[in-house]
Design an enzyme around this catalytic site. Structure first.
Site, short mmCIF file in Angstrom:
data_model
loop_
_atom_site.label_atom_id
_atom_site.label_comp_id
_atom_site.label_asym_id
_atom_site.label_seq_id
_atom_site.Cartn_x
_atom_site.Cartn_y
_atom_site.Cartn_z
N GLU A 1 -58.94 89.45 -5.15
CA GLU A 1 -59.05 90.86 -4.75
C GLU A 1 -57.92 91.21 -3.80
OE1 GLU A 1 -62.78 92.18 -3.20
OE2 GLU A 1 -63.96 91.09 -4.66
N GLU B 1 -67.22 86.21 -1.27
CA GLU B 1 -67.23 86.52 0.16
C GLU B 1 -68.59 86.23 0.81
OE1 GLU B 1 -65.83 90.48 0.85
OE2 GLU B 1 -64.09 90.23 -0.43
O1 LIG Z 1 -64.05 96.53 0.25
C1 LIG Z 1 -63.44 96.34 -0.98
C2 LIG Z 1 -64.03 95.11 -1.66
N1 LIG Z 1 -63.90 93.95 -0.80
N2 LIG Z 1 -64.40 92.74 -1.32
C3 LIG Z 1 -65.74 92.81 -1.92
C4 LIG Z 1 -65.92 94.04 -2.81
O2 LIG Z 1 -67.24 94.11 -3.29
C5 LIG Z 1 -65.50 95.29 -2.05
O3 LIG Z 1 -65.70 96.45 -2.83
#
Ligand SMILES: OC[C@H]1NNC[C@@H](O)[C@@H]1O
Length: 450
Positions: A355, A168
């Site tokens: 995720e 991300e």
């Molecule tokens: O907010 C939940 C998840 N979202 N994507 C990145 C992760 O590091 C977060 O914990």
């Protein structure tokens, strides 16, 4: 629970995802260097309740027992990230052998348990020493990231086949450099856009470096958060706002990586705030990759908001939706819609959902169990949408739930639990939640058909 509607192809993999800073702990142990999250958490007011990742889930010491739980659960794969400063305390130069030893042992334990390691190199915990030299704003960091990636690949790629560069990157750029709610806590739109480009550059340089040094058969990629964007109303202003959000948060990464250019509407919208970009850099960024990881939890409904100086919009929260504890609307179709868009708009060899999951308030019942029925319903509904995509011929190869363990949820500290395994932080005791048992049954059902 009946699983016939959740029957997947034999080669489809099911896993669970985590990230170093959120689970490892051992933040000052065995020669690890400081990360920007170690320092960010120490700044008063940054993290809810003053929580830090100093201990987290103590995975650094408990990983062998956690892998036993993964094996009992039947995970095909475990996604984790490398703490860059645990291996390179200063980000470059001297290697911390004990840090490298940890990841070698982690990978060996996973393989011994027949669990496929799925690795991410940057899940936000940048070495503080590189931040002191400008961090992602400094293009030298992109080169250091490529060197670090090459080193990890040289040391682990005989046992690790799946390599992703960033997790991300939009979060690092926007939350970390525009909104200021994530490390390093900067608030500058021009910085955020430059970091977007430098992260893309770092990604391309790292893929090139790993391809030169890694084992044959490795798969290289990146993990992007991609959501379906909807206008809050039929007004043209809301439509344009939704397009801008999709443009910045998704296409400013997808387009340079898969099409070799930034979206023209974004370059135009940001004007002189948009960074200088060369053809040579775009050529590096668009180095072909073997797979794309997608993080998708919900859809984003956007309404125009001229007061938002960065991107001119804000999220609209419909009253008739159900929400998770993150105040994210529950909309399982988000997975199918995102996968369909990617399949239509980009040429992507393989797709993985890296995720997907939900935070709900969890409690240990008097029977010693965690009856998290809402999380089980969330996972069932979203995995059904993944199945729908596979049935439509979309090249989805795997689904990873976020997260294996309850863990440190960044600025919200430990107040949000995403795990299919409950962590009692004071004792570090693990309890497989009902959702974890359900997920295990789903995996066993699919494995029985292989
Ligand atoms: O907010 C939940 C998840 N979202 N994507 C990145 C992760 O590091 C977060 O914990």
């Amino acid at each position: 629970m009946e699983f016939k509607s959740l029957k997947f192809p034999k080669e489809f993999i099911f896993g669970a995802s985590t990230a170093a800073y959120q689970i490892e702990g051992g933040a000052y142990e065995d020669g690890k260097g400081l990360s920007i999250w170690d320092t960010f958490c120490k700044q008063p007011g940054r993290i809810l309740n003053g929580d830090t990742g100093d201990e987290a889930c103590d995975f650094y010491h408990r990983y062998k027992d956690d892998i036993k739980i993964m094996k009992e659960m039947g995970l095909d794969s475990f996604r984790f990230s490398i703490s860059w400063p645990r291996v390179f305390p200063e980000g470059t130069g001297k290697v911390n052998q004990k840090g490298l030893d940890f990841y070698n042992s982690l990978v060996d334990e996973l393989r011994a348990a027949s669990i496929e390691p799925y690795l991410t190199l940057n899940h936000w915990d940048m070495p503080q020493s590189l931040q002191d030299q400008g961090g992602w704003l400094n293009k030298d960091t992109a080169k250091h990231f490529a060197d670090y990636s090459r080193f990890m690949c040289e040391n682990l790629s005989d046992r690790v086949k799946f390599w992703t560069t960033h997790n991300e990157p939009h979060c690092v750029a926007s939350a970390g450099h525009v909104a200021g709610i994530f490390a390093p806590g900067h608030k500058d739109i021009k910085e955020g856009l430059q970091v977007t480009h430098n992260l893309n550059l770092a990604h391309g340089l790292a893929v090139q470096a790993m391809r030169q040094s890694g084992s044959a058969g490795n798969k290289y990629g990146i993990v992007l958060a991609v959501f379906p964007y909807y206008p809050a109303t039929a007004s043209i202003h809301d439509h344009r706002a939704a397009q801008r959000w999709d443009g910045y948060f998704s296409r400013c990464f997808l387009d340079p990586i898969f099409k070799g250019s930034y979206p023209e509407d974004m370059v135009e919208y940001f004007g002189d705030k948009f960074p200088e970009v060369t053809e040579q850099e775009l050529s590096v960024i668009s180095e072909p990759i073997d797979m794309l990881g997608i993080n998708c939890y919900f859809r984003r409904i956007i309404e125009n908001d001229p007061k938002n100086a960065f991107i001119g919009g804000r999220e609209f929260k419909p009253r008739d939706a159900a929400y998770t504890q993150m105040d994210w609307p529950i909309y399982p179709e988000c997975l199918f819609e995102v996968l369909s868009m990617l399949d239509k708009d980009y040429d992507i060899p393989e797709l993985y959902i890296i995720e997907n999951g939900a935070a709900f308030h969890d409690e240990v019942s008097p029977d010693g169990k965690v009856h998290d029925a809402r999380r089980t319903r969330y996972l069932h509904a979203h995995i059904e949408q993944a199945k729908r995509a596979v049935e439509q011929g979309i090249n989805l190869k795997g689904y990873f739930v976020w997260s294996f363990l309850d863990n440190f949820e960044w600025a919200l500290g430990y107040s949000r639990r995403f795990g299919i395994v409950y962590v009692d932080y004071p004792t570090q005791k693990r309890i497989v939640k009902d959702s974890g048992k359900w997920y295990s049954e789903l995996l066993r059902y699919n494995q029985s058909l292989r």
